[in-house]
Design a protein around this motif. Structure first.
Motif, PDB file in Angstrom:
ATOM      1  N   ALA A  20     -58.746   6.119 -30.230  1.00 24.37           N
ATOM      2  CA  ALA A  20     -58.273   4.732 -30.244  1.00 24.37           C
ATOM      3  C   ALA A  20     -56.919   4.620 -30.943  1.00 24.37           C
ATOM      4  N   GLY A  21     -56.769   5.333 -32.053  1.00 21.46           N
ATOM      5  CA  GLY A  21     -55.489   5.300 -32.764  1.00 21.46           C
ATOM      6  C   GLY A  21     -54.348   5.821 -31.906  1.00 21.46           C
ATOM      7  N   VAL A  22     -54.590   6.941 -31.205  1.00 22.55           N
ATOM      8  CA  VAL A  22     -53.566   7.503 -30.316  1.00 22.55           C
ATOM      9  C   VAL A  22     -53.273   6.548 -29.166  1.00 22.55           C
ATOM     10  N   ALA A  23     -54.327   5.905 -28.656  1.00 23.02           N
ATOM     11  CA  ALA A  23     -54.151   4.973 -27.532  1.00 23.02           C
ATOM     12  C   ALA A  23     -53.281   3.786 -27.927  1.00 23.02           C
ATOM     13  N   TRP A  24     -53.553   3.189 -29.090  1.00 21.34           N
ATOM     14  CA  TRP A  24     -52.745   2.046 -29.522  1.00 21.34           C
ATOM     15  C   TRP A  24     -51.308   2.462 -29.832  1.00 21.34           C
ATOM     16  N   LEU A  25     -51.138   3.669 -30.352  1.00 20.34           N
ATOM     17  CA  LEU A  25     -49.778   4.176 -30.581  1.00 20.34           C
ATOM     18  C   LEU A  25     -49.046   4.332 -29.249  1.00 20.34           C
ATOM     19  N   THR A  26     -49.754   4.826 -28.239  1.00 23.07           N
ATOM     20  CA  THR A  26     -49.157   4.987 -26.906  1.00 23.07           C
ATOM     21  C   THR A  26     -48.777   3.639 -26.311  1.00 23.07           C
ATOM     22  N   VAL A  27     -49.660   2.648 -26.447  1.00 27.18           N
ATOM     23  CA  VAL A  27     -49.351   1.299 -25.950  1.00 27.18           C
ATOM     24  C   VAL A  27     -48.094   0.759 -26.621  1.00 27.18           C
ATOM     25  N   SER A  28     -47.986   0.959 -27.935  1.00 19.69           N
ATOM     26  CA  SER A  28     -46.818   0.459 -28.673  1.00 19.69           C
ATOM     27  C   SER A  28     -45.537   1.152 -28.220  1.00 19.69           C
ATOM     28  N   ILE A  29     -45.598   2.466 -28.033  1.00 16.94           N
ATOM     29  CA  ILE A  29     -44.409   3.213 -27.596  1.00 16.94           C
ATOM     30  C   ILE A  29     -43.989   2.784 -26.195  1.00 16.94           C
ATOM     31  N   LEU A  30     -44.964   2.668 -25.295  1.00 21.29           N
ATOM     32  CA  LEU A  30     -44.646   2.243 -23.928  1.00 21.29           C
ATOM     33  C   LEU A  30     -44.099   0.820 -23.903  1.00 21.29           C
ATOM     34  N   SER A  31     -44.607  -0.046 -24.774  1.00 21.77           N
ATOM     35  CA  SER A  31     -44.092  -1.417 -24.848  1.00 21.77           C
ATOM     36  C   SER A  31     -42.662  -1.425 -25.364  1.00 21.77           C
ATOM     37  N   TYR A  32     -42.401  -0.608 -26.388  1.00 22.30           N
ATOM     38  CA  TYR A  32     -41.047  -0.508 -26.946  1.00 22.30           C
ATOM     39  C   TYR A  32     -40.059  -0.008 -25.894  1.00 22.30           C
ATOM     40  N   LEU A  33     -40.503   0.934 -25.078  1.00 22.17           N
ATOM     41  CA  LEU A  33     -39.637   1.517 -24.047  1.00 22.17           C
ATOM     42  C   LEU A  33     -39.779   0.800 -22.702  1.00 22.17           C
ATOM     43  N   SER A  50     -48.631   0.877 -17.628  1.00 20.90           N
ATOM     44  CA  SER A  50     -48.871  -0.138 -18.648  1.00 20.90           C
ATOM     45  C   SER A  50     -50.332  -0.566 -18.670  1.00 20.90           C
ATOM     46  N   PHE A  51     -50.894  -0.862 -17.490  1.00 21.51           N
ATOM     47  CA  PHE A  51     -52.288  -1.287 -17.415  1.00 21.51           C
ATOM     48  C   PHE A  51     -53.226  -0.186 -17.896  1.00 21.51           C
ATOM     49  N   GLY A  52     -52.928   1.050 -17.508  1.00 26.33           N
ATOM     50  CA  GLY A  52     -53.774   2.170 -17.907  1.00 26.33           C
ATOM     51  C   GLY A  52     -53.779   2.395 -19.406  1.00 26.33           C
ATOM     52  N   SER A  53     -52.633   2.239 -20.045  1.00 28.24           N
ATOM     53  CA  SER A  53     -52.564   2.445 -21.493  1.00 28.24           C
ATOM     54  C   SER A  53     -53.356   1.370 -22.236  1.00 28.24           C
ATOM     55  N   TRP A  54     -53.262   0.128 -21.768  1.00 27.97           N
ATOM     56  CA  TRP A  54     -54.040  -0.952 -22.382  1.00 27.97           C
ATOM     57  C   TRP A  54     -55.540  -0.736 -22.168  1.00 27.97           C
ATOM     58  N   LEU A  55     -55.910  -0.321 -20.974  1.00 29.59           N
ATOM     59  CA  LEU A  55     -57.324  -0.069 -20.678  1.00 29.59           C
ATOM     60  C   LEU A  55     -57.865   1.040 -21.577  1.00 29.59           C
ATOM     61  N   TRP A  56     -57.088   2.095 -21.758  1.00 29.06           N
ATOM     62  CA  TRP A  56     -57.467   3.205 -22.632  1.00 29.06           C
ATOM     63  C   TRP A  56     -57.678   2.722 -24.064  1.00 29.06           C
ATOM     64  N   ALA A  57     -56.720   1.936 -24.569  1.00 27.48           N
ATOM     65  CA  ALA A  57     -56.797   1.455 -25.953  1.00 27.48           C
ATOM     66  C   ALA A  57     -58.015   0.559 -26.167  1.00 27.48           C
TER      67      ALA A  57
END
Length: 201
Positions: A20-33, A50-57
């Motif tokens: 979960a921690g890695v997933a939320w970090l990925t969502v944040s990075i993808l949002s920033y970029l 984008s949808f996949g990263s949110w679903l994962w988190a």
């Protein structure tokens, strides 16, 4: 609950919390970029990522909450669920475009200062190719001189009807000062990024 099952759940919980921690970090990075990725990826792929990263988190977070409940940690599960809501809301509502732009302005402070000096001196054409280290900031590696503004187009939608970017003004712009951000569309300077550079949308 037996010791073996408890140990299994504890190990699984540890893995799911890490996930979960890695997933939320990925969502944040993808949002920033978000803006540079939108320029690089086709629209369907960009939306899928984008949808996949949110679903994962969200899935990994809910799994972690479920495992906490199974282990009888109801209070901790409640706190974890609240944390997920707070983190999700913060990531979803953050102004990632202006955050990205502000970081890039700080990162390239010297190069942008030289560009601004050339603009003030009137030595720049209406449209020109940026120095190599700045080209990735814009959709086409170019900048535009628009009256008093020097505009770097960071993003346009897939139909080039809407856009946003970074603009330099030698004097503080009026709140209603329009900058052309796409064909038939204009943006306003909404946030000062420093050294005369503004986020325009």
């Amino acid at each position: 609950m037996g010791d073996d099952e408890d140990a299994f759940l504890a190990k699984r919980l540890e893995g799911m919390l890490t996930n979960a921690g890695v997933a939320w970090l990925t969502v944040s990075i993808l949002s920033y970029l978000g803006f540079p990725l939108a320029d690089l990826l086709p629209l369907p792929l960009d939306m899928a990522v984008s949808f996949g990263s949110w679903l994962w988190a969200l899935w990994s977070s809910m799994m972690a909450v479920s495992l906490l409940i199974r282990r009888g940690r109801d209070v901790l599960a409640t706190l974890c669920a609240i944390l997920v809501v707070l983190v999700g809301a913060r990531v979803f509502t953050a102004e990632w475009g202006t955050t990205y732009a502000a970081h890039q302005v700080r990162l390239h402070q010297n190069e942008l200062a030289e560009l601004a000096a050339e603009h003030r001196a009137g030595r720049l054409p209406e449209e020109f190719e940026l120095p190599r280290q700045l080209r990735y900031l814009t959709i086409d590696g170019k900048a535009q001189r628009q009256d008093e503004a020097l505009y770097l187009p960071v993003w346009q939608n897939w139909r080039a009807e809407d856009g946003a970017g970074i603009a330099y003004f030698s004097t503080p712009p009026r709140p209603d000062e329009m900058v052309g951000t796409a064909a038939g569309d204009g943006g306003l300077p909404v946030r000062h990024l420093g050294d005369g550079w503004w986020w325009v949308e």
